[in-house]
Design an enzyme around this catalytic site. Structure first.
Site, PDB file in Angstrom:
ATOM      1  N   GLU A   1      26.603  44.802  12.954  1.00 25.03           N
ATOM      2  CA  GLU A   1      27.442  43.773  13.549  1.00 25.03           C
ATOM      3  C   GLU A   1      28.802  43.810  12.574  1.00 25.03           C
ATOM      4  O   GLU A   1      28.657  43.833  11.498  1.00 25.03           O
ATOM      5  CB  GLU A   1      27.079  42.269  13.505  1.00 25.03           C
ATOM      6  CG  GLU A   1      26.058  41.989  14.646  1.00 25.03           C
ATOM      7  CD  GLU A   1      25.705  40.368  14.719  1.00 25.03           C
ATOM      8  OE1 GLU A   1      26.485  39.729  14.387  1.00 25.03           O
ATOM      9  OE2 GLU A   1      24.418  40.118  15.334  1.00 25.03           O
TER      10      GLU A   1
ATOM     11  N   ASP B   1      24.166  30.985  17.794  1.00 24.83           N
ATOM     12  CA  ASP B   1      25.385  30.734  18.221  1.00 24.83           C
ATOM     13  C   ASP B   1      25.572  30.872  19.875  1.00 24.83           C
ATOM     14  O   ASP B   1      26.164  30.046  20.568  1.00 24.83           O
ATOM     15  CB  ASP B   1      26.715  31.246  17.852  1.00 24.83           C
ATOM     16  CG  ASP B   1      26.841  32.725  18.135  1.00 24.83           C
ATOM     17  OD1 ASP B   1      25.865  33.419  18.544  1.00 24.83           O
ATOM     18  OD2 ASP B   1      28.179  33.325  18.104  1.00 24.83           O
TER      19      ASP B   1
ATOM     20  N   TYR C   1      30.944  40.731   8.014  1.00 30.24           N
ATOM     21  CA  TYR C   1      32.443  40.191   8.674  1.00 30.24           C
ATOM     22  C   TYR C   1      33.494  40.114   7.574  1.00 30.24           C
ATOM     23  O   TYR C   1      34.206  39.036   7.623  1.00 30.24           O
ATOM     24  CB  TYR C   1      31.985  38.800   9.345  1.00 30.24           C
ATOM     25  CG  TYR C   1      31.411  38.888  10.727  1.00 30.24           C
ATOM     26  CD1 TYR C   1      32.008  39.186  11.847  1.00 30.24           C
ATOM     27  CD2 TYR C   1      29.901  38.903  10.464  1.00 30.24           C
ATOM     28  CE1 TYR C   1      31.181  39.354  13.013  1.00 30.24           C
ATOM     29  CE2 TYR C   1      29.180  39.224  11.593  1.00 30.24           C
ATOM     30  CZ  TYR C   1      29.823  39.206  13.027  1.00 30.24           C
ATOM     31  OH  TYR C   1      29.020  39.595  14.056  1.00 30.24           O
TER      32      TYR C   1
ATOM     33  N   GLU D   1      19.275  38.362  11.097  1.00 29.65           N
ATOM     34  CA  GLU D   1      19.631  37.526  10.311  1.00 29.65           C
ATOM     35  C   GLU D   1      19.003  36.151   9.470  1.00 29.65           C
ATOM     36  O   GLU D   1      19.224  35.222   9.580  1.00 29.65           O
ATOM     37  CB  GLU D   1      21.005  36.624  10.621  1.00 29.65           C
ATOM     38  CG  GLU D   1      22.264  37.972  11.024  1.00 29.65           C
ATOM     39  CD  GLU D   1      23.573  37.296  10.984  1.00 29.65           C
ATOM     40  OE1 GLU D   1      23.805  36.067  11.257  1.00 29.65           O
ATOM     41  OE2 GLU D   1      24.556  37.938  10.757  1.00 29.65           O
TER      42      GLU D   1
HETATM   43  C1  GCB Z   1      26.329  36.781  13.563  1.00 30.69           C
HETATM   44  C2  GCB Z   1      25.282  36.448  14.353  1.00 30.69           C
HETATM   45  C3  GCB Z   1      25.646  36.577  16.041  1.00 30.69           C
HETATM   46  C4  GCB Z   1      26.798  35.943  16.245  1.00 30.69           C
HETATM   47  C5  GCB Z   1      27.938  36.179  15.148  1.00 30.69           C
HETATM   48  C6  GCB Z   1      29.405  35.548  15.179  1.00 30.69           C
HETATM   49  O1  GCB Z   1      26.000  37.105  12.427  1.00 30.69           O
HETATM   50  O2  GCB Z   1      23.909  37.680  14.267  1.00 30.69           O
HETATM   51  O3  GCB Z   1      24.653  36.200  16.782  1.00 30.69           O
HETATM   52  O4  GCB Z   1      27.410  35.671  17.438  1.00 30.69           O
HETATM   53  O5  GCB Z   1      27.695  36.489  13.937  1.00 30.69           O
HETATM   54  O6  GCB Z   1      30.219  35.940  15.899  1.00 30.69           O
HETATM   55  O7  GCB Z   1      29.302  34.546  14.327  1.00 30.69           O
END
Ligand code: GCB
Length: 573
Positions: free
Chosen positions: A484, A149, A447, A392
């Site tokens: 993350e 991204d 997340y 990932e």
């Molecule tokens: C992820 C990625 C990271 C993104 C993030 C997001 O899992 O590793 O590069 O920026 O999610 O905020 O979607």
């Protein structure tokens, strides 16, 4: 690869500043600053949207004193570079975030000028790390697509040095020094000869290319304590010193034992962030003061560590971590090896990731190069405690094993002293992942409460807790770092009702996630995503970038920053 240095036998000149700049290699009607990303500089979008080669040109003076081995040394050029001196190619490099050096001795005359042209290519295809695709649009324009991204900034992002070093010189040194004060070193010389190797602070000296030196009760390098020693290598011709190189290192031990991560024998809990080299106007250009600001903020917030997500950062950044005791998870540029994840966490395309048309043998070969080059660059850094060989990737595909098994083996061969890991994506949980057993540490990006269970933190906690229990049941002998977890947050937006994108929700999200980590013994670290807001790719549904930062892009704290500071400084996490 050693960093260039100035000392009694070596010389260097930075070539920073304005270079002539062109999109076609003939018409140099612009200038471009080095180091700098080209994308956010010009008012028109021709440079920004260009898919292909950017040409940099400059006349440089070769000083009269540069009479030995003369080279051009690049910290990085994103993503590929061809370097020409007086019209002749002197070197090329594939990969946007690692250093390379071009020998120009035969092409230049000390005391005269020469013309340097650097062709920097920003195109990413499936043989690249990170991979991408070039799409030709109906009107003939080209569009660069990629599976991560963050914005694909391009340019010469780090200093270029003109280097002079002796004909017979130190090519490399590997140093392994543990908490017992034993330091093993191995010097590689360009031609065999006598050598003297001294630990300056302890005045112990060896006389072989490969030896062991011992320091009695060394002051250890430890988290928060960047205690460094200097290994001085002198190549000798009789009594005279023909080359000298100083490499800093630290005495410290890293070990994974059961589900604990031990630094100097003590369990370490990672607090900190996945970061980005990303700034307004600078893009991904290295800038000392920006690094210093970020490090000061890490200190303020109580972070003891960071991950160089999703590519190797500038060497100056790594030096800072060594000097200040900041613990680093050092990551290769292998991000986006996942055809099912379109940039963020959940995508729609369900193409196969490992196939001749997508991630293939050539990708794997280049991925191997990035592992070799990263470890060659950072092997002596005490701050680096763990290699992350990818972020990932798709590991639900059984073919992922054939792809990753040789790479994991390679990383261990390149550095038998540090643990290795890769960063797992949410779509590849414990019962679907084919590669977790190849690594020492589980690093997982999750997340819950954002991409899934958004707005429902009670359910998020439950799902996250269940998933962690699954990992522990299957791989309970390994530690887990949450590399993350995060929620997009517009600075200044508030709500009484924990609405998404508000500062209040980001804090509530962090609280909920922290509760889950605190209830799982295997979790030995938390890296919130992200340290700061950052720019994302064009055409991606984000409002001016990814807003998951604890700080805004200009490094102002959100409420989350104060929450984390409280957690990380008070509870001594
Ligand atoms: C992820 C990625 C990271 C993104 C993030 C997001 O899992 O590793 O590069 O920026 O999610 O905020 O979607």
């Amino acid at each position: 690869m050693l960093k260039p240095q100035q000392n009694e036998t070596r010389d260097l000149l930075p070539l920073d500043g304005f270079w002539q700049f062109s999109l076609d290699g003939t018409n140099y009607d612009r200038e471009m600053a080095v180091p700098g990303s080209v994308n956010d500089v010009f008012a028109d979008s021709e440079v920004r949207d260009h898919v292909g080669v950017y040409y940099y040109k400059r006349e440089i003076f070769i000083p009269r004193s540069f009479t030995d081995k003369v080279s051009l040394r690049f910290g990085s050029a994103t993503h590929h570079a061809v370097v020409r001196v007086n019209g002749e190619e002197v070197g090329r490099h594939k990969g946007g975030y690692l250093p390379f050096e071009c020998d120009i001795t035969e092409r230049v005359t000390p005391g005269t000028t020469c013309e340097v042209i650097v062709e920097v290519d920003n195109r990413l295809d499936m043989t690249c790390i990170p991979p991408g695709q070039i799409v030709e649009l109906p009107d003939g324009r080209l569009r660069q697509e990629y599976m991560h991204d963050f914005y694909n900034y391009t340019g010469i992002h780090r200093t270029i040095y003109l280097v002079n070093k002796p004909e017979r010189h130190v090519c490399d040194v590997r140093i392994v020094a543990g908490m017992d004060g034993v330091c093993h070193y191995e010097v590689t010389q360009s031609a065999p000869g006598d050598v003297r190797v001294t630990i300056e602070e302890a005045e112990v000296t060896g006389t072989g290319d490969k030896e062991t030196l011992t320091v009695d009760k060394p002051t250890l390098w430890a988290p928060g304590e960047g205690n460094l020693y200097t290994l001085r290598i002198e190549l000798l011709d009789g009594e005279s010193i023909v080359d000298c190189y100083r490499e800093q290192f630290g005495f410290r031990t890293v070990e994974v034992k059961g589900h604990e991560f031990l630094i100097n024998g003590k369990p370490f809990y990672f607090t900190g962030f996945g970061m980005h080299e990303d700034h307004e106007t600078l893009g991904k250009a290295h800038n000392d003061v920006s690094v210093q600001r970020d490090m000061e903020l890490l200190h303020w917030i109580g972070a003891n560590s960071l991950r160089t997500s999703h590519y190797p950062y500038a060497e100056e950044w790594m030096d800072y971590c060594d000097r200040h005791g900041i613990v680093v998870i050092d990551e290769t540029p292998a991000v986006g090896l996942n055809m099912a994840v379109a940039g963020g966490i959940l995508g729609t395309t369900a193409k196969k990731t490992y196939s001749p048309e997508s991630v293939n043998e050539k990708t794997q070969a280049h991925h191997a190069d990035t592992i070799r080059e990263l470890i060659a660059r950072d092997k002596n850094r005490p701050s680096v405690v763990l290699w992350s060989i990818a972020n990932e990737p798709d590991t639900t595909d059984p073919d992922s094993r054939a792809y990753f098994e040789p790479l994991a083996k390679l990383a261990r061969e390149c550095d038998p002293t540090r643990p290795i890991g890769y960063v797992n994506v949410m779509t590849s949980p414990y019962d679907k992942c084919h590669i977790t057993d190849l690594f020492d540490v589980m690093m997982i990006n999750r997340y819950y409460g954002w991409y899934v269970d958004a707005g429902d933190l009670e359910t998020a906690k439950q799902h996250f807790t269940e998933e962690l229990a699954g990992w522990v049941e299957r791989f309970g002998d390994k530690p887990i770092i949450i590399t993350e977890y995060g929620a997009d947050t517009v600075s200044g937006l508030h709500s009484l009702y924990n609405s998404l994108f508000t500062e209040d929700y980001q804090v509530a999200y962090l609280e909920a996630n922290s509760e889950v980590f605190d209830n799982c013994d295997n979790v030995i670290g938390e890296h919130m995503w992200n340290f700061a807001d950052f720019q994302t790719k064009p055409g991606y549904a984000r409002v001016d970038g990814n807003k998951k930062g604890a700080f805004t892009r200009d490094r102002r704290p959100k409420a989350a920053a104060r929450y984390l500071r409280n957690r990380w400084t008070n509870e001594n996490k």
